[in-house]
Every structure is written in structure tokens, then in C-alpha cells.
Design a protein around this motif. Sequence first.
Motif, PDB file in Angstrom:
ATOM      1  N   GLY A  86      50.315  45.685  41.285  1.00 54.02           N
ATOM      2  CA  GLY A  86      50.188  45.446  39.974  1.00 54.02           C
ATOM      3  C   GLY A  86      48.898  45.841  39.540  1.00 54.02           C
ATOM      4  O   GLY A  86      48.341  47.225  40.106  1.00 54.02           O
ATOM      5  N   VAL A  87      48.111  45.360  38.805  1.00 56.93           N
ATOM      6  CA  VAL A  87      46.836  45.709  37.975  1.00 56.93           C
ATOM      7  C   VAL A  87      45.716  44.862  38.109  1.00 56.93           C
ATOM      8  O   VAL A  87      45.998  43.609  37.697  1.00 56.93           O
ATOM      9  CB  VAL A  87      47.329  45.936  36.348  1.00 56.93           C
ATOM     10  N   VAL A  88      44.490  45.275  38.198  1.00 54.38           N
ATOM     11  CA  VAL A  88      43.268  44.173  37.972  1.00 54.38           C
ATOM     12  C   VAL A  88      42.556  44.873  36.895  1.00 54.38           C
ATOM     13  O   VAL A  88      42.104  46.209  37.104  1.00 54.38           O
ATOM     14  CB  VAL A  88      42.606  44.160  39.251  1.00 54.38           C
ATOM     15  N   ILE A  89      42.516  44.109  35.873  1.00 50.87           N
ATOM     16  CA  ILE A  89      41.489  44.741  34.852  1.00 50.87           C
ATOM     17  C   ILE A  89      40.225  43.896  35.278  1.00 50.87           C
ATOM     18  O   ILE A  89      39.869  42.472  35.101  1.00 50.87           O
ATOM     19  CB  ILE A  89      41.985  44.160  33.384  1.00 50.87           C
ATOM     20  N   ASP A  90      39.233  44.627  35.244  1.00 51.48           N
ATOM     21  CA  ASP A  90      37.833  44.332  35.695  1.00 51.48           C
ATOM     22  C   ASP A  90      36.875  44.661  34.689  1.00 51.48           C
ATOM     23  O   ASP A  90      36.961  45.510  33.802  1.00 51.48           O
ATOM     24  CB  ASP A  90      37.582  44.849  37.031  1.00 51.48           C
ATOM     25  N   ASP A 144      57.029  38.395  32.972  1.00 52.16           N
ATOM     26  CA  ASP A 144      57.745  37.486  33.974  1.00 52.16           C
ATOM     27  C   ASP A 144      57.059  37.815  35.619  1.00 52.16           C
ATOM     28  O   ASP A 144      57.796  37.917  36.308  1.00 52.16           O
ATOM     29  CB  ASP A 144      59.312  37.940  34.016  1.00 52.16           C
ATOM     30  N   CYS A 145      55.776  37.794  35.409  1.00 49.19           N
ATOM     31  CA  CYS A 145      55.263  37.925  36.751  1.00 49.19           C
ATOM     32  C   CYS A 145      53.821  37.033  36.604  1.00 49.19           C
ATOM     33  O   CYS A 145      53.482  36.764  35.533  1.00 49.19           O
ATOM     34  CB  CYS A 145      54.744  39.424  37.160  1.00 49.19           C
ATOM     35  N   PRO A 146      53.063  36.883  37.837  1.00 49.86           N
ATOM     36  CA  PRO A 146      51.935  36.047  37.728  1.00 49.86           C
ATOM     37  C   PRO A 146      50.766  36.851  37.267  1.00 49.86           C
ATOM     38  O   PRO A 146      50.648  37.920  37.207  1.00 49.86           O
ATOM     39  CB  PRO A 146      51.620  35.717  39.120  1.00 49.86           C
ATOM     40  N   VAL A 147      50.000  36.027  36.261  1.00 55.68           N
ATOM     41  CA  VAL A 147      48.713  36.413  35.651  1.00 55.68           C
ATOM     42  C   VAL A 147      47.763  35.518  36.000  1.00 55.68           C
ATOM     43  O   VAL A 147      47.907  34.555  35.204  1.00 55.68           O
ATOM     44  CB  VAL A 147      49.153  36.804  34.218  1.00 55.68           C
ATOM     45  N   ASP A 177      34.776  38.587  32.795  1.00 59.30           N
ATOM     46  CA  ASP A 177      35.973  38.254  33.022  1.00 59.30           C
ATOM     47  C   ASP A 177      36.734  39.129  33.853  1.00 59.30           C
ATOM     48  O   ASP A 177      36.543  40.472  34.104  1.00 59.30           O
ATOM     49  CB  ASP A 177      36.877  38.072  31.646  1.00 59.30           C
ATOM     50  N   ILE A 178      37.767  38.675  34.430  1.00 63.10           N
ATOM     51  CA  ILE A 178      38.701  39.424  35.156  1.00 63.10           C
ATOM     52  C   ILE A 178      40.070  39.115  35.024  1.00 63.10           C
ATOM     53  O   ILE A 178      40.468  37.909  34.898  1.00 63.10           O
ATOM     54  CB  ILE A 178      38.338  39.421  36.948  1.00 63.10           C
ATOM     55  N   MET A 179      41.082  39.980  35.007  1.00 62.44           N
ATOM     56  CA  MET A 179      42.502  39.636  34.826  1.00 62.44           C
ATOM     57  C   MET A 179      43.291  40.475  35.994  1.00 62.44           C
ATOM     58  O   MET A 179      43.129  41.703  36.355  1.00 62.44           O
ATOM     59  CB  MET A 179      43.188  40.134  33.666  1.00 62.44           C
ATOM     60  N   LYS A 180      43.863  39.532  36.792  1.00 63.80           N
ATOM     61  CA  LYS A 180      44.898  40.075  37.807  1.00 63.80           C
ATOM     62  C   LYS A 180      46.363  39.909  37.331  1.00 63.80           C
ATOM     63  O   LYS A 180      46.919  38.666  36.916  1.00 63.80           O
ATOM     64  CB  LYS A 180      44.666  39.303  39.152  1.00 63.80           C
ATOM     65  N   ILE A 181      47.249  41.002  37.433  1.00 59.80           N
ATOM     66  CA  ILE A 181      48.650  40.822  36.936  1.00 59.80           C
ATOM     67  C   ILE A 181      49.357  41.463  38.151  1.00 59.80           C
ATOM     68  O   ILE A 181      49.170  42.566  38.560  1.00 59.80           O
ATOM     69  CB  ILE A 181      48.941  41.848  35.739  1.00 59.80           C
ATOM     70  N   ASP A 182      50.072  40.485  38.866  1.00 61.90           N
ATOM     71  CA  ASP A 182      50.826  40.920  39.899  1.00 61.90           C
ATOM     72  C   ASP A 182      52.394  41.098  39.610  1.00 61.90           C
ATOM     73  O   ASP A 182      53.493  40.336  39.745  1.00 61.90           O
ATOM     74  CB  ASP A 182      50.916  39.524  40.981  1.00 61.90           C
ATOM     75  N   GLY A 183      52.369  42.299  39.298  1.00 61.18           N
ATOM     76  CA  GLY A 183      53.731  42.971  38.891  1.00 61.18           C
ATOM     77  C   GLY A 183      53.321  44.161  38.303  1.00 61.18           C
ATOM     78  O   GLY A 183      52.435  44.423  37.851  1.00 61.18           O
ATOM     79  N   THR A 224      37.567  48.368  33.413  1.00 66.96           N
ATOM     80  CA  THR A 224      38.130  49.133  34.256  1.00 66.96           C
ATOM     81  C   THR A 224      39.384  48.520  34.709  1.00 66.96           C
ATOM     82  O   THR A 224      39.775  47.431  34.688  1.00 66.96           O
ATOM     83  CB  THR A 224      37.283  49.419  35.545  1.00 66.96           C
ATOM     84  N   VAL A 225      40.521  49.438  34.904  1.00 65.80           N
ATOM     85  CA  VAL A 225      41.900  49.028  35.260  1.00 65.80           C
ATOM     86  C   VAL A 225      41.988  49.702  36.681  1.00 65.80           C
ATOM     87  O   VAL A 225      41.925  50.856  36.903  1.00 65.80           O
ATOM     88  CB  VAL A 225      42.782  49.591  34.265  1.00 65.80           C
ATOM     89  N   ASN A 226      42.267  48.848  37.403  1.00 63.14           N
ATOM     90  CA  ASN A 226      42.380  49.197  38.963  1.00 63.14           C
ATOM     91  C   ASN A 226      43.997  48.797  39.238  1.00 63.14           C
ATOM     92  O   ASN A 226      44.668  47.816  39.120  1.00 63.14           O
ATOM     93  CB  ASN A 226      41.835  48.231  39.831  1.00 63.14           C
ATOM     94  N   VAL A 227      44.523  50.103  39.583  1.00 64.01           N
ATOM     95  CA  VAL A 227      46.216  50.041  40.129  1.00 64.01           C
ATOM     96  C   VAL A 227      46.352  49.643  41.611  1.00 64.01           C
ATOM     97  O   VAL A 227      45.618  50.580  42.357  1.00 64.01           O
ATOM     98  CB  VAL A 227      46.977  51.347  39.584  1.00 64.01           C
TER      99      VAL A 227
END
Length: 137
Positions: A9-13, A33-36, A51-57, A74-77
Motif C-alpha cells: 500500500g501507501v503511507v503518506i507521511d 475498499d481497503c483499510p485506511v 499527521d500520517i495516513m496509511k492505506i493498506d491496499g 512524502t509518499v512511501n510505496v
Amino acid sequence: MNIDSIRDGVVIDHITAGSSMRLYELLGLDAVDCPVAIIKNAVSRKMGKKDIMKIDGEINLNLDVIGYVDPGATVNVIRNGERVEKKTIDMPQTLTDVIRCKNPRCITSTEQELRHIFRLTDRENKVYRCVYCETKG
């Protein structure tokens, strides 16, 4: 608080504290349709709070939206639990269909099929203007 790590997924940090909900809305993450996970006001040595966002998908993110809301984020793949790519986001020169023109006399108010296009006119003050009527976005 315990937020699990993500596998793919992606982590926006490095999101400015308090900006994650606006980012959530503009990215349309309520429709995925994935956990955020949204972590607000996390302690940061560099920023104080963030703030941090984690998108598991695996989803396609509009990086222009992130740059509009919070340049410097920053966007971490993440693939197989490992970071494979890190992107630092900057303000886009042009925003297309991210925000809508507020001017009721703008052509975008009457011509529904026209795209809402804004150009960056003042980087220091983060000002975008409609390309059709010059209204501030």
C-alpha cells in the motif's frame, strides 16, 4: 495506540497536523475498499506534530491533490512490508478537477462538461486561480 504495519500500500507521511481529513476527502478515500488509518497529531522531531495516513491496499493516488493540500508531504510505496519508493511532493503547476470554481458567473458553472482547471499563480501564498475567470481557488 497500536496501528499495524501495512503489507502492500501507501503511507503518506509528514502531513501538516490537522490536514489529513481534507486530504482524505479530496483523495476520495471514503470510497476505497481497503483499510485506511489516519493518525493525527503524531509527535515529530522535525515538525513538532504531524499527521500520517496509511492505506493498506494498492490504489492510484492523485499526487497533485497531495501537493495542493500539503506540499512537502512524502509518499512511501510499500510492497511486501518494505518501502520500495519514497516521493517528496511539491505544489503542482496545474490542478484539474481537484477543486471547483466558486464564481457563479464562471463558464464552468453553466457548461457542466468543462473541466475545472486551476493554475498556480503565487507559490509563496499557495494561490491557485481558475484558468477561465481568474477567480482564486
